[in-house]
Design an enzyme around this catalytic site. Structure first.
Site, PDB file in Angstrom:
ATOM      1  N   MET A   1       3.762   3.310  -5.787  1.00  0.00           N
ATOM      2  CA  MET A   1       4.980   3.683  -6.506  1.00  0.00           C
ATOM      3  C   MET A   1       5.105   5.187  -6.745  1.00  0.00           C
ATOM      4  O   MET A   1       6.181   5.654  -7.087  1.00  0.00           O
ATOM      5  CB  MET A   1       5.087   2.895  -7.836  1.00  0.00           C
ATOM      6  CG  MET A   1       5.191   1.392  -7.657  1.00  0.00           C
ATOM      7  SD  MET A   1       6.366   0.842  -6.360  1.00  0.00           S
ATOM      8  CE  MET A   1       7.893   0.880  -7.274  1.00  0.00           C
ATOM      9  N   VAL A   2       4.047   5.944  -6.581  1.00  0.00           N
ATOM     10  CA  VAL A   2       4.199   7.408  -6.721  1.00  0.00           C
ATOM     11  C   VAL A   2       4.441   8.081  -5.361  1.00  0.00           C
ATOM     12  O   VAL A   2       4.745   9.273  -5.303  1.00  0.00           O
ATOM     13  CB  VAL A   2       2.997   8.073  -7.452  1.00  0.00           C
ATOM     14  CG1 VAL A   2       2.687   7.349  -8.752  1.00  0.00           C
ATOM     15  CG2 VAL A   2       1.769   8.161  -6.591  1.00  0.00           C
TER      16      VAL A   2
ATOM     17  N   GLU B   1     -15.670 -21.834 -12.207  1.00  0.00           N
ATOM     18  CA  GLU B   1     -16.226 -22.399 -10.967  1.00  0.00           C
ATOM     19  C   GLU B   1     -15.378 -22.101  -9.731  1.00  0.00           C
ATOM     20  O   GLU B   1     -15.802 -22.367  -8.602  1.00  0.00           O
ATOM     21  CB  GLU B   1     -16.442 -23.907 -11.125  1.00  0.00           C
ATOM     22  CG  GLU B   1     -17.596 -24.172 -12.078  1.00  0.00           C
ATOM     23  CD  GLU B   1     -18.009 -25.636 -12.155  1.00  0.00           C
ATOM     24  OE1 GLU B   1     -17.642 -26.408 -11.257  1.00  0.00           O
ATOM     25  OE2 GLU B   1     -18.693 -25.976 -13.136  1.00  0.00           O
TER      26      GLU B   1
ATOM     27  N   SER C   1      -9.459   4.167  -4.788  1.00  0.00           N
ATOM     28  CA  SER C   1     -10.198   3.135  -4.061  1.00  0.00           C
ATOM     29  C   SER C   1     -10.261   3.456  -2.559  1.00  0.00           C
ATOM     30  O   SER C   1     -11.343   3.622  -1.983  1.00  0.00           O
ATOM     31  CB  SER C   1      -9.529   1.784  -4.297  1.00  0.00           C
ATOM     32  OG  SER C   1     -10.095   0.796  -3.485  1.00  0.00           O
ATOM     33  N   GLN C   2      -9.100   3.585  -1.912  1.00  0.00           N
ATOM     34  CA  GLN C   2      -9.104   3.844  -0.473  1.00  0.00           C
ATOM     35  C   GLN C   2      -9.361   5.319  -0.150  1.00  0.00           C
ATOM     36  O   GLN C   2     -10.103   5.641   0.773  1.00  0.00           O
ATOM     37  CB  GLN C   2      -7.771   3.407   0.150  1.00  0.00           C
ATOM     38  CG  GLN C   2      -7.550   1.906   0.149  1.00  0.00           C
ATOM     39  CD  GLN C   2      -8.526   1.161   1.032  1.00  0.00           C
ATOM     40  OE1 GLN C   2      -8.930   1.628   2.095  1.00  0.00           O
ATOM     41  NE2 GLN C   2      -8.939  -0.007   0.582  1.00  0.00           N
TER      42      GLN C   2
ATOM     43  N   TYR D   1      -7.522  10.058  -4.118  1.00  0.00           N
ATOM     44  CA  TYR D   1      -8.973   9.888  -4.009  1.00  0.00           C
ATOM     45  C   TYR D   1      -9.402   8.738  -4.928  1.00  0.00           C
ATOM     46  O   TYR D   1     -10.285   8.853  -5.752  1.00  0.00           O
ATOM     47  CB  TYR D   1      -9.663  11.206  -4.406  1.00  0.00           C
ATOM     48  CG  TYR D   1     -11.069  11.360  -3.879  1.00  0.00           C
ATOM     49  CD1 TYR D   1     -11.301  11.548  -2.528  1.00  0.00           C
ATOM     50  CD2 TYR D   1     -12.163  11.322  -4.740  1.00  0.00           C
ATOM     51  CE1 TYR D   1     -12.581  11.697  -2.048  1.00  0.00           C
ATOM     52  CE2 TYR D   1     -13.461  11.474  -4.269  1.00  0.00           C
ATOM     53  CZ  TYR D   1     -13.656  11.660  -2.916  1.00  0.00           C
ATOM     54  OH  TYR D   1     -14.941  11.819  -2.432  1.00  0.00           O
TER      55      TYR D   1
ATOM     56  N   HIS E   1      -0.482   0.987   3.551  1.00  0.00           N
ATOM     57  CA  HIS E   1       0.374  -0.151   3.204  1.00  0.00           C
ATOM     58  C   HIS E   1       1.799   0.283   3.524  1.00  0.00           C
ATOM     59  O   HIS E   1       2.185   1.414   3.215  1.00  0.00           O
ATOM     60  CB  HIS E   1       0.210  -0.485   1.718  1.00  0.00           C
ATOM     61  CG  HIS E   1       1.039  -1.635   1.225  1.00  0.00           C
ATOM     62  ND1 HIS E   1       1.315  -2.748   1.995  1.00  0.00           N
ATOM     63  CD2 HIS E   1       1.635  -1.864   0.037  1.00  0.00           C
ATOM     64  CE1 HIS E   1       2.048  -3.592   1.282  1.00  0.00           C
ATOM     65  NE2 HIS E   1       2.267  -3.071   0.091  1.00  0.00           N
TER      66      HIS E   1
ATOM     67  N   GLY F   1     -11.882  -0.250  -1.107  1.00  0.00           N
ATOM     68  CA  GLY F   1     -12.485   1.020  -0.723  1.00  0.00           C
ATOM     69  C   GLY F   1     -13.999   1.030  -0.830  1.00  0.00           C
ATOM     70  O   GLY F   1     -14.686   1.578   0.049  1.00  0.00           O
TER      71      GLY F   1
ATOM     72  N   ARG G   1      -3.651  16.130  -7.634  1.00  0.00           N
ATOM     73  CA  ARG G   1      -3.132  16.876  -8.787  1.00  0.00           C
ATOM     74  C   ARG G   1      -4.292  17.666  -9.380  1.00  0.00           C
ATOM     75  O   ARG G   1      -5.387  17.100  -9.590  1.00  0.00           O
ATOM     76  CB  ARG G   1      -2.617  15.913  -9.855  1.00  0.00           C
ATOM     77  CG  ARG G   1      -1.471  15.063  -9.377  1.00  0.00           C
ATOM     78  CD  ARG G   1      -0.968  14.180 -10.465  1.00  0.00           C
ATOM     79  NE  ARG G   1      -1.868  13.050 -10.702  1.00  0.00           N
ATOM     80  CZ  ARG G   1      -1.504  11.945 -11.336  1.00  0.00           C
ATOM     81  NH1 ARG G   1      -0.279  11.832 -11.800  1.00  0.00           N
ATOM     82  NH2 ARG G   1      -2.357  10.965 -11.516  1.00  0.00           N
TER      83      ARG G   1
HETATM   84  P1  NDP Z   1      -5.515   4.226  -6.257  1.00  0.00           P
HETATM   85  O1  NDP Z   1      -4.725   3.676  -7.401  1.00  0.00           O
HETATM   86  O2  NDP Z   1      -6.977   3.972  -6.291  1.00  0.00           O
HETATM   87  O3  NDP Z   1      -5.203   5.811  -6.125  1.00  0.00           O
HETATM   88  C1  NDP Z   1      -5.577   6.674  -7.112  1.00  0.00           C
HETATM   89  C2  NDP Z   1      -5.549   8.091  -6.569  1.00  0.00           C
HETATM   90  O4  NDP Z   1      -4.196   8.526  -6.420  1.00  0.00           O
HETATM   91  C3  NDP Z   1      -6.234   9.052  -7.493  1.00  0.00           C
HETATM   92  O5  NDP Z   1      -6.918  10.018  -6.740  1.00  0.00           O
HETATM   93  C4  NDP Z   1      -5.070   9.686  -8.229  1.00  0.00           C
HETATM   94  O6  NDP Z   1      -5.349  10.986  -8.692  1.00  0.00           O
HETATM   95  C5  NDP Z   1      -4.065   9.782  -7.112  1.00  0.00           C
HETATM   96  N1  NDP Z   1      -2.714   9.936  -7.622  1.00  0.00           N
HETATM   97  C6  NDP Z   1      -2.065   9.149  -8.508  1.00  0.00           C
HETATM   98  N2  NDP Z   1      -0.848   9.632  -8.740  1.00  0.00           N
HETATM   99  C7  NDP Z   1      -0.725  10.762  -7.985  1.00  0.00           C
HETATM  100  C8  NDP Z   1       0.310  11.701  -7.792  1.00  0.00           C
HETATM  101  N3  NDP Z   1       1.466  11.589  -8.431  1.00  0.00           N
HETATM  102  N4  NDP Z   1       0.085  12.750  -6.925  1.00  0.00           N
HETATM  103  C9  NDP Z   1      -1.088  12.870  -6.284  1.00  0.00           C
HETATM  104  N5  NDP Z   1      -2.107  11.997  -6.421  1.00  0.00           N
HETATM  105  C10 NDP Z   1      -1.924  10.955  -7.258  1.00  0.00           C
HETATM  106  O7  NDP Z   1      -4.868   3.728  -4.895  1.00  0.00           O
HETATM  107  P2  NDP Z   1      -5.487   2.680  -3.841  1.00  0.00           P
HETATM  108  O8  NDP Z   1      -6.624   3.318  -3.111  1.00  0.00           O
HETATM  109  O9  NDP Z   1      -5.675   1.349  -4.481  1.00  0.00           O
HETATM  110  O10 NDP Z   1      -4.242   2.522  -2.842  1.00  0.00           O
HETATM  111  C11 NDP Z   1      -3.889   3.584  -1.955  1.00  0.00           C
HETATM  112  C12 NDP Z   1      -3.066   2.989  -0.830  1.00  0.00           C
HETATM  113  O11 NDP Z   1      -3.873   2.087  -0.092  1.00  0.00           O
HETATM  114  C13 NDP Z   1      -1.864   2.185  -1.301  1.00  0.00           C
HETATM  115  O12 NDP Z   1      -0.837   2.373  -0.368  1.00  0.00           O
HETATM  116  C14 NDP Z   1      -2.379   0.769  -1.240  1.00  0.00           C
HETATM  117  O13 NDP Z   1      -1.329  -0.181  -1.077  1.00  0.00           O
HETATM  118  C15 NDP Z   1      -3.260   0.816  -0.022  1.00  0.00           C
HETATM  119  N6  NDP Z   1      -4.319  -0.180   0.070  1.00  0.00           N
HETATM  120  C16 NDP Z   1      -5.180  -0.336  -0.974  1.00  0.00           C
HETATM  121  C17 NDP Z   1      -6.239  -1.190  -0.867  1.00  0.00           C
HETATM  122  C18 NDP Z   1      -7.249  -1.258  -1.959  1.00  0.00           C
HETATM  123  O14 NDP Z   1      -8.323  -1.765  -1.693  1.00  0.00           O
HETATM  124  N7  NDP Z   1      -7.013  -0.758  -3.158  1.00  0.00           N
HETATM  125  C19 NDP Z   1      -6.456  -2.025   0.341  1.00  0.00           C
HETATM  126  C20 NDP Z   1      -5.552  -1.697   1.429  1.00  0.00           C
HETATM  127  C21 NDP Z   1      -4.511  -0.833   1.257  1.00  0.00           C
HETATM  128  P3  NDP Z   1      -5.578  11.372 -10.244  1.00  0.00           P
HETATM  129  O15 NDP Z   1      -7.046  11.497 -10.420  1.00  0.00           O
HETATM  130  O16 NDP Z   1      -4.883  12.695 -10.364  1.00  0.00           O
HETATM  131  O17 NDP Z   1      -4.942  10.299 -11.081  1.00  0.00           O
END
Ligand code: NDP
Ligand code: MG
Length: 337
Positions: free
Chosen positions: A79-80, A226, A22-23, A20, A103, A129, A43
């Site tokens: 990576m997780v 710039e 960015s995306q 939960y 991704h 997101g 978690r």
């Molecule tokens: P984030 O880094 O924003 O994700 C964070 C979320 O992942 C939090 O809810 C966190 O929960 C949860 N999380 C972290 N570790 C774990 C775990 N071990 N088990 C369960 N939940 C966990 O990710 P993004 O949104 O940036 O990226 C998500 C996917 O989207 C990736 O595959 C990325 O490549 C892809 N993507 C991202 C874009 C972007 O704009 N960022 C654009 C297009 C694709 P907690 O609160 O517990 O830490």
């Protein structure tokens, strides 16, 4: 292209959104507001657990969210994901359900080998997101790319379209790709042009001016600050708009000096970078680096953070209050780790 709520192929599906950030947040809220059945897997008691609850969503541990879901969207940091897949998804996902990524890294490079009895699909919005959510709220959507890697249900494509529609992408445009193209072009873009290329270009420009005796403050404004003006023009209207808005002098300098700096050697080295991505060298190195606790990553990051451009930049940005009241910076590239 767009499907209405009732004709969405996911209308009767349970969707589990894992992550939960960015995306994840944008997808979960948009899917829910499109009338679909969403649960969030996180978690327990992590920071975003409370946010998802506060947003009125049903939240449970990842393994529980996966059980009974017809579509599982994996939206945690890349990576997780392999451990999350092994521990929570693989033992619990229903045969015939869909596993969705934003991704393709882990699937394309074999870090996740999905079970043979599930669909494997991809929907990646071409924006951060926050924009995916705000455009949806305005009744619009952010274009998405989509792909099907494995289709066991015979409905994998319909599910990707339904998901893209549910997050708003269908209101804009959806473009078909495959896991290989999405993963390799995404990595290449961020390495060669966006993060790696742009930052090295700026640093080289800054060092050139400072070494020639110009003040670092002046150099900072010219080569880093710039850059935003130019990038905004690219974003809104490509090279055409940039050329319309810069002076004739700047244009002439662009035409004659740009190719002297970014020459055929740069392109040849871009091809080297692309080859390392395509043959898996980059993915292998990065995965090993991550597992070793990021020793080189931390060293290289520290060097960037300590570069003189960062010291002068921090001082100058402190005097530009509008920078600190703007909307939070978009983070479309935070994809690996
Ligand atoms: P984030 O880094 O924003 O994700 C964070 C979320 O992942 C939090 O809810 C966190 O929960 C949860 N999380 C972290 N570790 C774990 C775990 N071990 N088990 C369960 N939940 C966990 O990710 P993004 O949104 O940036 O990226 C998500 C996917 O989207 C990736 O595959 C990325 O490549 C892809 N993507 C991202 C874009 C972007 O704009 N960022 C654009 C297009 C694709 P907690 O609160 O517990 O830490
Ligand atoms: Mg760098």
């Amino acid at each position: 292209m767009s499907t209405s709520k009732t004709s969405n192929p996911l209308a009767k599906a349970r969707i589990a959104v894992l992550g939960y950030g960015s995306q994840g947040r944008a997808h979960a809220l948009n899917l829910r507001d499109s009338g679909l059945d969403v649960v969030v897997g996180l978690r327990p008691n992590g920071p975003t657990w409370h946010q998802a609850l506060a947003d009125g969503l049903r939240v449970m541990e990842p393994a529980e969210a996966v059980k009974g879901a017809d579509l599982v969207a994996v939206l945690t940091p890349d990576m997780v994901q392999p451990t999350l897949y092994k521990e929570s998804i693989e033992p619990n996902i229903k045969p015939g359900a869909a596993l969705l990524f934003a991704h393709g890294f882990n699937v394309h490079f074999g870090q996740i080998v999905p079970r043979a009895d599930i669909d494997v699909i991809l929907v990646a919005p071409k924006g951060p997101g926050a924009l995916v959510r705000s455009e949806y709220e305005r009744g619009r959507g952010v274009p998405c790319i989509w792909a099907v890697q494995q289709d066991v249900s015979g409905e994998a494509e319909a599910k990707t379209r339904g998901y893209a529609d549910g997050i708003g992408g269908g209101r804009a445009m959806i473009i078909k790709t495959d896991f290989k193209e999405e993963t390799e072009t995404d990595l290449f873009g961020e390495q060669a042009v966006l993060c790696g290329g742009a930052s090295e270009l700026v640093i080289a420009g800054f060092e050139t001016l400072v070494e020639a005796g110009y003040q670092p403050e002046i150099a900072y404004y010219e080569v880093m600050h710039e850059l935003k003006l130019i990038v905004d023009l690219f974003y809104e209207g490509g090279l055409t708009k940039m050329l319309q808005f810069v002076s004739e002098t700047a244009q002439y300098g662009d035409y004659v000096s740009g190719p002297r700096v970014i020459d055929a050697g740069v392109k040849a080295r871009m091809k080297d970078v692309l080859r390392d991505i395509q043959d898996g060298t980059f993915a292998r190195n990065w995965t090993a680096e991550y597992r070793a606790g990021l020793p080189n990553y931390k060293k290289l990051k520290q060097a960037d953070l300590e570069h003189p451009i960062e010291q002068v930049g921090a001082r100058l940005r402190a005097q530009m209050p509008w920078l600190h009241t703007a909307a939070p910076a978009a983070t479309p590239l935070k994809k690996v780790g």
